[in-house]
Design a protein around this motif. Structure first.
Motif, PDB file in Angstrom:
ATOM      1  N   ILE A  99       3.815   7.227  -9.898  1.00 47.50           N
ATOM      2  CA  ILE A  99       2.826   8.482 -10.625  1.00 47.50           C
ATOM      3  C   ILE A  99       1.741   7.757 -11.048  1.00 47.50           C
ATOM      4  O   ILE A  99       1.453   6.949 -11.933  1.00 47.50           O
ATOM      5  N   ILE A 100       0.115   8.693 -10.271  1.00 51.17           N
ATOM      6  CA  ILE A 100      -0.910   7.668 -11.104  1.00 51.17           C
ATOM      7  C   ILE A 100      -0.578   8.692 -12.460  1.00 51.17           C
ATOM      8  O   ILE A 100      -0.973  10.495 -12.367  1.00 51.17           O
ATOM      9  N   LEU A 111       3.718   8.763  -3.540  1.00 53.77           N
ATOM     10  CA  LEU A 111       3.256   8.650  -5.108  1.00 53.77           C
ATOM     11  C   LEU A 111       2.898   9.942  -5.629  1.00 53.77           C
ATOM     12  O   LEU A 111       3.141  11.377  -4.788  1.00 53.77           O
ATOM     13  N   LYS A 112       2.900  10.306  -6.509  1.00 56.64           N
ATOM     14  CA  LYS A 112       2.866  11.732  -7.740  1.00 56.64           C
ATOM     15  C   LYS A 112       1.526  11.642  -8.482  1.00 56.64           C
ATOM     16  O   LYS A 112       1.378  10.604  -8.372  1.00 56.64           O
ATOM     17  N   ILE A 113       0.816  12.307  -8.437  1.00 56.61           N
ATOM     18  CA  ILE A 113      -0.349  12.492  -9.338  1.00 56.61           C
ATOM     19  C   ILE A 113      -0.039  13.394 -10.728  1.00 56.61           C
ATOM     20  O   ILE A 113       0.443  14.232 -10.568  1.00 56.61           O
ATOM     21  N   GLU A 145       0.889  -1.164   0.130  1.00 57.98           N
ATOM     22  CA  GLU A 145      -0.067  -0.012   0.020  1.00 57.98           C
ATOM     23  C   GLU A 145       0.884   1.109   0.402  1.00 57.98           C
ATOM     24  O   GLU A 145       1.630   1.769   1.012  1.00 57.98           O
ATOM     25  N   LEU A 146       0.779   1.983  -1.206  1.00 54.74           N
ATOM     26  CA  LEU A 146       1.564   2.912  -1.158  1.00 54.74           C
ATOM     27  C   LEU A 146       0.378   4.488  -0.298  1.00 54.74           C
ATOM     28  O   LEU A 146      -0.568   4.666  -0.556  1.00 54.74           O
ATOM     29  N   ASP A 147       1.465   5.457   0.325  1.00 58.76           N
ATOM     30  CA  ASP A 147       0.780   6.618   0.857  1.00 58.76           C
ATOM     31  C   ASP A 147       1.251   8.196  -0.484  1.00 58.76           C
ATOM     32  O   ASP A 147       1.916   7.689  -1.259  1.00 58.76           O
ATOM     33  N   LEU A 188       3.376   4.318 -13.366  1.00 62.13           N
ATOM     34  CA  LEU A 188       4.143   4.202 -13.147  1.00 62.13           C
ATOM     35  C   LEU A 188       5.748   4.320 -12.537  1.00 62.13           C
ATOM     36  O   LEU A 188       4.558   4.842 -11.330  1.00 62.13           O
ATOM     37  N   LYS A 189       6.340   4.131 -12.162  1.00 62.62           N
ATOM     38  CA  LYS A 189       7.640   3.812 -11.296  1.00 62.62           C
ATOM     39  C   LYS A 189       8.636   4.666 -12.255  1.00 62.62           C
ATOM     40  O   LYS A 189       9.382   4.377 -12.724  1.00 62.62           O
ATOM     41  N   ASN A 190       9.092   5.228 -11.300  1.00 65.99           N
ATOM     42  CA  ASN A 190      10.391   6.250 -10.849  1.00 65.99           C
ATOM     43  C   ASN A 190      11.023   5.913  -9.915  1.00 65.99           C
ATOM     44  O   ASN A 190      11.116   6.764  -8.970  1.00 65.99           O
TER      45      ASN A 190
END
Length: 104
Positions: free
Chosen positions: A96-97, A51-53, A45-47, A89-91
């Motif tokens: 990133i949503i 995250l970026k959006i 679970e990511l918080d 996507l994963k950076n």
């Protein structure tokens, strides 16, 4: 016989490639909405610190527009709600949503 050995070698390369190369995108589910967003993906679970959006998704969350003409009413809000599916996507260590996805 040589052909079988070659095919086996290619199979080994493909399996090793899957192990060392992460997927290019992930499918996640919103478990907590904005502003304290959480997304579950791949058993974690990511918080909001992870995250970026996409700005369009964030702007759409923060703006509510309603209008009516005669008997027609429009509500142009579309927020990220608990249970919604999103593409990530994963950076490096940040996800990133990039989009909300829906069934058709």
């Amino acid at each position: 016989m040589e052909r079988d050995a070659f095919n086996q070698l290619i199979g080994i390369f493909r399996e090793e490639g899957k192990f060392y190369n992460e997927p290019s995108f992930y499918l996640g589910k919103i478990t907590s909405p904005l502003p304290n967003i959480k997304v579950a993906t791949s058993g974690i679970e990511l918080d909001k610190d992870d995250l970026k959006i996409d700005k369009f998704l964030l702007d759409r969350h923060n703006v509510s527009i309603s209008c009516s003409t005669g008997s027609i009413k429009h509500n142009l809000t579309d927020k990220l709600n608990v249970g919604d599916s999103v593409i990530l996507l994963k950076n490096e260590n940040t996800f990133i949503i990039i989009s909300k996805v829906v069934s058709i």
